[in-house]
Motif scaffolding. Structure first.
Motif, PDB file in Angstrom:
ATOM      1  N   ASN A 166      43.439  46.150  40.603  1.00 46.48           N
ATOM      2  CA  ASN A 166      42.108  45.820  41.150  1.00 46.48           C
ATOM      3  C   ASN A 166      41.001  46.032  40.126  1.00 46.48           C
ATOM      4  O   ASN A 166      39.997  45.322  40.128  1.00 46.48           O
ATOM      5  CB  ASN A 166      41.762  46.698  42.352  1.00 46.48           C
ATOM      6  N   SER A 167      41.174  47.025  39.264  1.00 47.95           N
ATOM      7  CA  SER A 167      40.084  47.459  38.375  1.00 47.95           C
ATOM      8  C   SER A 167      40.028  46.707  37.046  1.00 47.95           C
ATOM      9  O   SER A 167      39.212  47.030  36.195  1.00 47.95           O
ATOM     10  CB  SER A 167      40.226  48.965  38.094  1.00 47.95           C
ATOM     11  N   LYS A 171      34.386  41.280  39.098  1.00 44.45           N
ATOM     12  CA  LYS A 171      34.106  40.560  40.343  1.00 44.45           C
ATOM     13  C   LYS A 171      32.727  40.935  40.886  1.00 44.45           C
ATOM     14  O   LYS A 171      32.163  41.967  40.531  1.00 44.45           O
ATOM     15  CB  LYS A 171      35.168  40.919  41.411  1.00 44.45           C
ATOM     16  N   LYS A 176      35.116  43.091  45.630  1.00 41.26           N
ATOM     17  CA  LYS A 176      35.756  44.294  45.100  1.00 41.26           C
ATOM     18  C   LYS A 176      36.042  45.317  46.189  1.00 41.26           C
ATOM     19  O   LYS A 176      37.101  45.940  46.208  1.00 41.26           O
ATOM     20  CB  LYS A 176      34.866  44.919  44.022  1.00 41.26           C
ATOM     21  N   THR A 178      37.162  46.760  49.658  1.00 44.30           N
ATOM     22  CA  THR A 178      38.216  46.288  50.572  1.00 44.30           C
ATOM     23  C   THR A 178      38.044  46.792  52.009  1.00 44.30           C
ATOM     24  O   THR A 178      38.809  46.406  52.888  1.00 44.30           O
ATOM     25  CB  THR A 178      39.597  46.738  50.061  1.00 44.30           C
ATOM     26  N   LEU A 192      36.663  50.962  48.194  1.00 40.61           N
ATOM     27  CA  LEU A 192      37.876  50.294  47.719  1.00 40.61           C
ATOM     28  C   LEU A 192      39.020  51.230  48.040  1.00 40.61           C
ATOM     29  O   LEU A 192      39.142  52.300  47.434  1.00 40.61           O
ATOM     30  CB  LEU A 192      37.782  50.036  46.211  1.00 40.61           C
ATOM     31  N   TYR A 195      45.019  48.667  47.558  1.00 40.96           N
ATOM     32  CA  TYR A 195      45.318  48.517  46.139  1.00 40.96           C
ATOM     33  C   TYR A 195      46.485  47.583  45.833  1.00 40.96           C
ATOM     34  O   TYR A 195      47.376  47.353  46.667  1.00 40.96           O
ATOM     35  CB  TYR A 195      45.629  49.885  45.539  1.00 40.96           C
ATOM     36  N   VAL A 209      43.059  39.540  40.800  1.00 40.90           N
ATOM     37  CA  VAL A 209      43.051  40.306  42.059  1.00 40.90           C
ATOM     38  C   VAL A 209      41.698  40.056  42.689  1.00 40.90           C
ATOM     39  O   VAL A 209      40.663  40.310  42.067  1.00 40.90           O
ATOM     40  CB  VAL A 209      43.278  41.812  41.829  1.00 40.90           C
ATOM     41  N   HIS A 210      41.693  39.566  43.920  1.00 35.59           N
ATOM     42  CA  HIS A 210      40.447  39.126  44.553  1.00 35.59           C
ATOM     43  C   HIS A 210      40.437  39.564  46.014  1.00 35.59           C
ATOM     44  O   HIS A 210      41.472  39.526  46.690  1.00 35.59           O
ATOM     45  CB  HIS A 210      40.355  37.591  44.476  1.00 35.59           C
ATOM     46  N   VAL A 211      39.279  39.988  46.495  1.00 36.73           N
ATOM     47  CA  VAL A 211      39.123  40.407  47.892  1.00 36.73           C
ATOM     48  C   VAL A 211      38.466  39.278  48.682  1.00 36.73           C
ATOM     49  O   VAL A 211      37.403  38.781  48.302  1.00 36.73           O
ATOM     50  CB  VAL A 211      38.268  41.688  47.997  1.00 36.73           C
ATOM     51  N   VAL A 225      43.332  41.505  50.344  1.00 38.86           N
ATOM     52  CA  VAL A 225      43.368  41.646  48.887  1.00 38.86           C
ATOM     53  C   VAL A 225      44.499  40.759  48.380  1.00 38.86           C
ATOM     54  O   VAL A 225      45.656  40.946  48.752  1.00 38.86           O
ATOM     55  CB  VAL A 225      43.614  43.108  48.452  1.00 38.86           C
ATOM     56  N   ALA A 227      46.579  39.105  45.093  1.00 38.80           N
ATOM     57  CA  ALA A 227      46.896  39.176  43.661  1.00 38.80           C
ATOM     58  C   ALA A 227      47.735  37.964  43.275  1.00 38.80           C
ATOM     59  O   ALA A 227      48.624  37.554  44.026  1.00 38.80           O
ATOM     60  CB  ALA A 227      47.665  40.456  43.353  1.00 38.80           C
TER      61      ALA A 227
END
Length: 284
Positions: A166-167, A171, A176, A178, A192, A195, A209-211, A225, A227
């Protein structure tokens, strides 16, 4: 979570947390198949699940329901073995004993799976790791906020050579965070906590990785989330007379390997310098 999201987003793996479904075993909802791991008796609580696309389900070789908070599946894709873990961490309101059990079980699980598989851990870990970069573990794009479970997550990642995917992607804030708590129509807290953790040796396979907000249909205060991960296709030995060589880039994280690499680069540079190679125009 609307399970139609699997087809809409073209997902191959979907990890669910806090399903509050009892028992363990196979589950099927529409055209989505997977397994669930919940409590055996008493009031329904916790619960995790893993749902796989049709083609990936055919490649599953082993399932394990560890507890109502932890389960995993192993799949073989070509010559590679992948392990997907669905984990639901206890919140800070739970007893220290319950939190210890969860983190110990998750650590043992990752340690065993990492020996023969590419490992991806998915889920709501109720952990807040903050926004401080940790080389080889945490990227530059975390979010503010830390708690004890976040410290335990970072410790486990260091020990098991996992990276918090995620990090590593820049974004907007809405893509970011969640989780969000709303009171009387007003957002009062966000974090957040969900993960995507990946083995350090495969971080280059993670492309994004996108929320996504609004995918839960109002059924959860957590967001989806997603990926995007590249898996290698199966190849045959000797096709086209090509030879594939695997470069273990993760070795460069080891101090002794880093020094060795720097010395070799310096050695090659000195040889090139001594050879008296001219500029581009001169050589041409």
């Amino acid at each position: 979570m609307k399970l139609g999201v699997c087809s809409v987003r073209k997902m191959d793996v979907l990890a669910l947390c806090e399903t509050k479904m009892k028992g363990k075993g196979e589950m099927e909802i529409g055209d989505v198949t997977g397994r669930v791991s919940g409590v055996e008796r008493g009031r329904a609580r916790e619960g995790v699940a893993l749902l796989l696309s049709e083609w990936l389900m055919r490649l599953a070789v082993e399932w394990r329901e560890v507890s109502s908070r932890l389960m995993w599946v192993r799949v073989r894709i070509g010559r590679e073995c992948w392990a997907f873990v669905s984990a639901y961490g206890p919140g800070c309101e739970k007893s220290e004993e319950e939190r210890d059990v969860f983190w110990n079980e998750l650590t043992v699980c990752v340690n065993e799976l990492s020996k023969r598989n590419y490992v991806i851990v998915l889920g709501d870990l109720n952990a807040r790791v903050g926004d401080k970069e940790v080389v080889g573990v945490m990227g530059k794009y975390g979010v503010p906020g830390e708690n004890e479970s976040g410290e335990r997550l970072l410790d486990m990642c260091v020990e098991q050579e996992l990276m918090i995917a995620n990090s590593y992607f820049k974004k907007k804030c809405i893509n970011k965070y969640t989780w969000m708590r709303v009171d009387h129509g007003r957002m009062v807290e966000k974090a957040l906590m969900d993960y995507v953790l990946v083995s350090r040796r495969m971080i280059g396979r993670v492309k994004d990785v996108h929320v996504f907000r609004g995918m839960a249909g109002g059924m959860s205060d957590h967001f989806l989330v997603e990926a995007k991960v590249v898996v290698a296709k199966e190849w045959k030995n000797g096709v086209g007379g090509c030879k594939r060589e695997m470069v273990k880039v993760e070795e460069l994280y080891k101090p002794e390997k880093e020094r060795e690499y720097q010395e070799k680069v310096k050695e090659v540079y000195e040889r090139v310098k001594e050879s008296g190679v001219g500029g581009l125009e001169e050589e041409w």
